[in-house]
Motif scaffolding. Structure first.
Motif, PDB file in Angstrom:
ATOM      1  N   GLY A  59       0.664   0.484  -2.760  1.00 42.47           N
ATOM      2  CA  GLY A  59      -0.374   1.464  -3.031  1.00 42.47           C
ATOM      3  C   GLY A  59      -1.774   0.902  -2.998  1.00 42.47           C
ATOM      4  N   THR A  60      -2.015  -0.045  -2.120  1.00 47.83           N
ATOM      5  CA  THR A  60      -3.306  -0.712  -2.092  1.00 47.83           C
ATOM      6  C   THR A  60      -4.175  -0.196  -0.951  1.00 47.83           C
ATOM      7  OG1 THR A  60      -4.379  -2.877  -2.237  1.00 47.83           O
ATOM      8  CG2 THR A  60      -2.641  -2.622  -0.585  1.00 47.83           C
ATOM      9  N   HIS A  61      -5.441  -0.566  -0.979  1.00 49.05           N
ATOM     10  CA  HIS A  61      -6.398  -0.118   0.033  1.00 49.05           C
ATOM     11  C   HIS A  61      -6.296  -1.021   1.267  1.00 49.05           C
ATOM     12  CE1 HIS A  61      -8.584   2.736  -2.584  1.00 49.05           C
ATOM     13  NE2 HIS A  61      -8.292   1.887  -3.553  1.00 49.05           N
ATOM     14  N   SER A  62      -5.313  -0.812   2.096  1.00 42.94           N
ATOM     15  CA  SER A  62      -5.152  -1.604   3.307  1.00 42.94           C
ATOM     16  C   SER A  62      -6.201  -1.205   4.336  1.00 42.94           C
ATOM     17  CB  SER A  62      -3.757  -1.400   3.891  1.00 42.94           C
ATOM     18  OG  SER A  62      -3.654  -1.975   5.171  1.00 42.94           O
ATOM     19  N   ARG A  63      -6.766  -2.196   5.026  1.00 41.51           N
ATOM     20  CA  ARG A  63      -7.729  -1.914   6.086  1.00 41.51           C
ATOM     21  C   ARG A  63      -7.043  -1.582   7.408  1.00 41.51           C
ATOM     22  NH1 ARG A  63     -10.047  -4.251   2.194  1.00 41.51           N
ATOM     23  NH2 ARG A  63     -12.296  -4.278   1.864  1.00 41.51           N
ATOM     24  N   SER A  64      -5.762  -1.841   7.481  1.00 42.17           N
ATOM     25  CA  SER A  64      -5.014  -1.489   8.683  1.00 42.17           C
ATOM     26  C   SER A  64      -4.784   0.016   8.719  1.00 42.17           C
ATOM     27  CB  SER A  64      -3.665  -2.211   8.692  1.00 42.17           C
ATOM     28  OG  SER A  64      -2.837  -1.699   9.717  1.00 42.17           O
ATOM     29  N   PRO A  65      -4.977   0.648   9.869  1.00 37.15           N
ATOM     30  CA  PRO A  65      -4.769   2.107   9.936  1.00 37.15           C
ATOM     31  C   PRO A  65      -3.338   2.532   9.659  1.00 37.15           C
ATOM     32  CG  PRO A  65      -5.073   1.177  12.129  1.00 37.15           C
ATOM     33  CD  PRO A  65      -5.427   0.097  11.155  1.00 37.15           C
ATOM     34  N   HIS A  66      -2.387   1.617   9.834  1.00 39.86           N
ATOM     35  CA  HIS A  66      -0.992   1.955   9.587  1.00 39.86           C
ATOM     36  C   HIS A  66      -0.403   1.116   8.454  1.00 39.86           C
ATOM     37  CE1 HIS A  66      -1.073   4.476  13.104  1.00 39.86           C
ATOM     38  NE2 HIS A  66      -1.549   3.460  13.812  1.00 39.86           N
ATOM     39  N   GLY A  67      -1.278   0.570   7.615  1.00 40.61           N
ATOM     40  CA  GLY A  67      -0.838  -0.185   6.454  1.00 40.61           C
ATOM     41  C   GLY A  67      -0.726   0.708   5.233  1.00 40.61           C
ATOM     42  N   MET A  68      -0.607   0.081   4.063  1.00 38.62           N
ATOM     43  CA  MET A  68      -0.502   0.847   2.828  1.00 38.62           C
ATOM     44  C   MET A  68      -1.772   1.630   2.550  1.00 38.62           C
ATOM     45  SD  MET A  68       1.223  -1.790   0.140  1.00 38.62           S
ATOM     46  CE  MET A  68       0.061  -3.107   0.570  1.00 38.62           C
ATOM     47  N   LYS A  69      -1.591   2.719   1.805  1.00 36.71           N
ATOM     48  CA  LYS A  69      -2.712   3.506   1.325  1.00 36.71           C
ATOM     49  C   LYS A  69      -2.514   3.754  -0.173  1.00 36.71           C
ATOM     50  CE  LYS A  69      -4.717   3.853   5.311  1.00 36.71           C
ATOM     51  NZ  LYS A  69      -4.047   2.695   5.869  1.00 36.71           N
ATOM     52  N   PRO A  70      -3.592   4.084  -0.879  1.00 40.10           N
ATOM     53  CA  PRO A  70      -3.489   4.241  -2.336  1.00 40.10           C
ATOM     54  C   PRO A  70      -2.590   5.398  -2.754  1.00 40.10           C
ATOM     55  CG  PRO A  70      -5.777   3.945  -1.653  1.00 40.10           C
ATOM     56  CD  PRO A  70      -4.982   4.181  -0.403  1.00 40.10           C
ATOM     57  N   ILE A  71      -1.987   5.231  -3.909  1.00 37.70           N
ATOM     58  CA  ILE A  71      -1.259   6.289  -4.592  1.00 37.70           C
ATOM     59  C   ILE A  71      -2.140   6.758  -5.742  1.00 37.70           C
ATOM     60  CG2 ILE A  71       0.757   6.782  -6.047  1.00 37.70           C
ATOM     61  CD1 ILE A  71       2.308   4.768  -4.301  1.00 37.70           C
ATOM     62  N   SER A  72      -2.222   8.045  -5.949  1.00 37.50           N
ATOM     63  CA  SER A  72      -3.114   8.625  -6.948  1.00 37.50           C
ATOM     64  C   SER A  72      -2.829   8.103  -8.353  1.00 37.50           C
ATOM     65  CB  SER A  72      -2.984  10.149  -6.937  1.00 37.50           C
ATOM     66  OG  SER A  72      -3.607  10.722  -8.053  1.00 37.50           O
ATOM     67  N   VAL A  73      -3.881   7.624  -9.029  1.00 39.38           N
ATOM     68  CA  VAL A  73      -3.726   7.203 -10.416  1.00 39.38           C
ATOM     69  C   VAL A  73      -3.329   8.399 -11.282  1.00 39.38           C
ATOM     70  CG1 VAL A  73      -4.921   6.238 -12.427  1.00 39.38           C
ATOM     71  CG2 VAL A  73      -5.347   5.284 -10.147  1.00 39.38           C
ATOM     72  N   ALA A  74      -3.836   9.577 -10.925  1.00 36.44           N
ATOM     73  CA  ALA A  74      -3.475  10.780 -11.675  1.00 36.44           C
ATOM     74  C   ALA A  74      -1.976  11.047 -11.599  1.00 36.44           C
ATOM     75  CB  ALA A  74      -4.250  11.983 -11.135  1.00 36.44           C
TER      76      ALA A  74
END
Length: 210
Positions: A59-74
């Motif tokens: 759930g991290t801020h990956s700079r790769s367009p097809h890498g991980m993306k954040p999961i909502s803290v909410a």
């Protein structure tokens, strides 16, 4: 070995492999060290049968367009009432699916067990996905958890699997005289912090001045 978290954290300069009372050797690689394939191979060549791989990822801020993306803290904060949603997120592209793109290959290619542990829950503005798992030398998952909570996985390791595992057999076919390029600088190397966070990607191939 490749510390990027903060300028005050320095990188190590040697691999850690140690004997155990059970007649097997254990190596340790922390988090991003496992993403650089040379580190796992070096640990295997030093005799590791089991790799401990503690992480703080998912759930991290990956700079790769097809890498991980954040999961909502909410979503994490509402995990009790949104169990299906958060379990799907932890199992999805930003958690388990991302791990399965590379982690089993580390076990398979080197013929060793991997004990993957990971943080779970809010980490500043990101959510770590847990996904603790134990993999055998064929890259198969022995046990795992996708729980949005503190959890532990346990397994008995069948050490007899190592001898005939694909990676352990094929490693004997190595030709080290061909691999000198692995220890030569190519000119585009960066420190770990810059490599992790820079928006610019240097071209591989030609060295500067060529």
């Amino acid at each position: 070995l490749h510390a990027f978290e903060h300028p005050a954290i320095s990188s190590g300069d040697s691999f850690t492999v140690f004997d155990t009372p059970w007649g097997v050797k254990v190596g340790i690689l922390i988090c991003w060290d496992n993403n650089l394939v040379e580190n796992v191979r070096a640990t295997a060549l030093l005799g590791a049968d089991i790799l401990l791989a503690p992480h703080q990822t998912g759930g991290t801020h990956s700079r790769s367009p097809h890498g991980m993306k954040p999961i909502s803290v909410a979503l994490w904060e509402q995990r009790e009432s949104r169990k299906e949603e958060i379990t799907a997120a932890f199992r999805g592209a930003n958690g388990r699916e991302w791990l399965l793109r590379w982690l089993p290959a580390r076990a398979h290619d080197n013929g060793l067990f991997i004990l993957f542990s990971n943080g779970v829950g809010a980490d500043d503005d990101e959510v770590r996905t847990g996904n603790a798992m134990i993999l055998d030398p064929y890259g198969r998952i022995i046990d795992e958890t996708c729980a949005a909570a503190d959890a532990m996985v346990c397994a008995s390791l069948d050490l007899s699997l190592m001898a005939m595992s694909t990676g352990r057999r094929w490693i004997h076919g190595r030709r080290p005289e061909l691999y000198h390029i692995l220890t030569e600088r190519q000119g585009y190397e960066r420190d770990a912090i810059t490599a992790r966070f820079s928006e610019e990607v240097p071209e591989r191939g030609d060295k500067p001045g060529e």
